[in-house]
Write an enzyme that holds these catalytic residues in place. Structure first.
Site, short mmCIF file in Angstrom:
data_model
loop_
_atom_site.label_atom_id
_atom_site.label_comp_id
_atom_site.label_asym_id
_atom_site.label_seq_id
_atom_site.Cartn_x
_atom_site.Cartn_y
_atom_site.Cartn_z
N HIS A 82 0.65 -1.12 -0.36
CA HIS A 82 0.12 -0.25 -0.09
C HIS A 82 1.27 1.42 -0.06
O HIS A 82 1.40 0.98 0.23
CB HIS A 82 -0.59 0.01 1.41
N ASP A 161 -15.81 2.40 6.61
CA ASP A 161 -14.22 2.94 6.72
C ASP A 161 -14.92 4.28 4.82
O ASP A 161 -14.84 5.58 4.75
CB ASP A 161 -12.79 2.89 5.37
N ARG A 168 -14.72 12.58 6.26
CA ARG A 168 -13.57 13.17 6.13
C ARG A 168 -13.07 13.86 5.04
O ARG A 168 -12.86 15.37 5.23
CB ARG A 168 -12.14 12.81 6.55
N SER A 183 -7.97 3.80 8.28
CA SER A 183 -8.90 3.57 7.37
C SER A 183 -7.90 2.54 6.54
O SER A 183 -8.79 1.74 5.27
CB SER A 183 -8.67 5.12 6.58
N LYS A 187 -8.60 -1.76 5.89
CA LYS A 187 -9.20 -2.35 3.69
C LYS A 187 -8.38 -3.07 4.45
O LYS A 187 -8.21 -4.53 3.39
CB LYS A 187 -9.02 -1.51 3.00
N1 URA Z 1 -5.82 6.74 2.26
C1 URA Z 1 -6.86 5.86 2.87
O1 URA Z 1 -7.11 4.83 2.34
N2 URA Z 1 -7.26 6.47 3.76
C2 URA Z 1 -6.79 7.54 4.29
O2 URA Z 1 -7.17 7.97 5.23
C3 URA Z 1 -5.69 8.00 3.64
C4 URA Z 1 -4.96 7.89 2.84
#
Ligand code: URA
Length: 434
Positions: A82, A161, A168, A183, A187
């Protein structure tokens, strides 16, 4: 339990219990807690922060708000990656096939772009016919047959999320270390991989502007992953320019394929992708040491197996694999316009965020979630940080729709120039975790 009490506790800097956090996440996801109250709590978290236990509880609550992928039928250690995001970041398109070619299964769920940031799903969508939203069965088949699977999140991975991120986004509460941690990690944990390599960007246009903040975010994600039994390691990488020469979906596919062909091997994009891939190989058990892993990565480029892995993934999922060899089969722009420097100097920084917004204006990115992209448009960045340029040099080429009228001064404003050569900074700033 009353949501009011949670907001009040956090407003004063207190800690929420796991039960309170679970109550909030459930209520935010099913709509029983009004958005105003969630937004207030998000702002209070931004100001007051969260303890490690609270961050863990938030991650778990969001992970369990939807389904979890079961990848146990795929043999081997499944390794995901990621990146916290950067303009021109196409590392997934490069390292996924490399890791797969070296024998490690690489399952990835990626996002679509919004605003100045591009999304990996949109980049893959530039390959004609390629299915970018796979069903669970298709995802598993791709992983089993090609060792690589990339899809927009199928069904409902961490729906809480999705809901909270949208809030957000409109309440200026994205930039919070515990909220970003929960967040991303919710995932990733729901995605089912056994191991994860993180690329945490650090720089003026990244979420984390300082090395100290980037370290804190990286450590926070490593702690949460480790607590949930995931093997996890983070690289902190510098971001003071777009990554690579391409911004825009088809252009980014071209650049990725060029790197898989063995071109631009000394570029920062290639170096970073190769290093992340090598870390993934170690986690996946395909190499014991970094030099051994790096040699495997290089071999997969040289013998063409990495590019072949991409072809197999594309063909299996309905895409035109010949487009990887013949770029005229990819979406094209209506016109190509050169932007020339209006003065000389050494390039000290290139504002990726501003270029991302210019690419969005061209149609490569979304202003609004529902916008339809023009996959052929984008920007070729013709200069690198540290390079000397002279007045009249071509510094960008914009690939635009026919008839699009470009403002060259907006492009030139993204370049910071100085009279002396800037000190070369390494792209890898620190590593954290196992
Ligand atoms: N990427 C995400 O998936 N969540 C965040 O809060 C920031 C970047």
């Amino acid at each position: 339990m009353r949501m009011y009490d949670l907001i009040y506790t956090k407003k004063l800097g207190g800690a929420l219990s796991p039960e309170q956090i679970a109550f909030w996440v459930k209520g935010a996801a099913d709509g029983s807690i009004p958005d105003e109250q969630s937004a207030s709590l998000l702002m209070a978290i931004c100001w007051r922060g969260m303890t490690t236990d609270e961050t863990l509880a938030l991650t778990l609550g969001m992970r369990d708000s939807g389904k979890r992928m079961d990848l146990s039928s795929v043999p081997g250690t499944k390794v995901d990656k990621h990146s916290t995001g950067g303009v021109g970041d196409k590392t997934t398109l490069i390292l996924g096939p490399i890791v797969a070619a070296c024998g490690v299964p690489c399952p990835m769920f990626s996002g679509r772009g919004l605003g100045h940031t591009g999304g990996t799903v949109d980049k893959f969508a530039a390959i004609p016919g390629l299915k970018v939203e796979l069903t669970d069965a298709e995802f598993l088949r791709s992983l089993k047959e090609t060792r690589f699977a990339n899809s927009a999140p199928t069904g409902n991975i961490a729906p809480a999320d999705k809901k909270l991120y949208a809030l957000r986004d409109i309440t200026a509460t994205v930039e919070s270390i515990p909220l970003i941690t929960a967040s991303i990690m919710s995932k990733k944990l729901a995605g089912g991989a056994d191991a994860l390599v993180l690329d945490v960007k650090c720089g003026p246009t990244a979420f984390m502007k300082t090395l100290e903040d980037a370290r804190t975010l990286a450590q926070s994600m490593v702690d949460v992953g480790t607590a949930h039994g995931m093997q996890i390691r983070a690289l902190i990488t510098r971001m003071d320019a777009p990554l690579g020469w391409a911004i825009g979906n088809a252009l980014e596919v071209m650049e990725s394929v060029e790197i898989l062909r063995g071109e631009h091997g000394d570029s920062e994009l290639a170096q970073m992708s190769f290093r992340l891939a090598a870390e993934m190989l170690i986690m996946g058990g395909a190499a014991k040491t970094l030099p051994e892993a790096q040699a495997k990565v290089q071999a997969s480029i040289q013998d063409g197996s990495a590019l072949e892995a991409l072809r197999r993934f594309v063909a299996l999922n309905g895409g035109d694999a010949e487009a990887l060899d013949d770029f005229t089969r990819l979406p094209q722009a209506g016109q190509v316009v050169e932007v020339r420097a209006d003065r000389g100097g050494y390039v000290t920084a290139i504002d990726g965020r501003a270029l991302g917004l210019l690419a969005m204006d061209l149609g490569a990115g979304r202003k609004d979630r529902n916008d339809i992209l023009d996959l052929g448009v984008g920007i070729r960045v013709q200069v690198r940080v540290g390079q000397r340029i002279e007045k009249g040099d071509v510094v960008f080429t914009a690939h635009a729709k026919a008839g699009f009228s470009l403002k060259p001064e907006a492009y030139l404003a993204t370049l910071s120039l100085a009279d002396s050569r800037p000190v070369a900074e390494p792209w890898l700033l620190a590593t954290i975790g196992c």
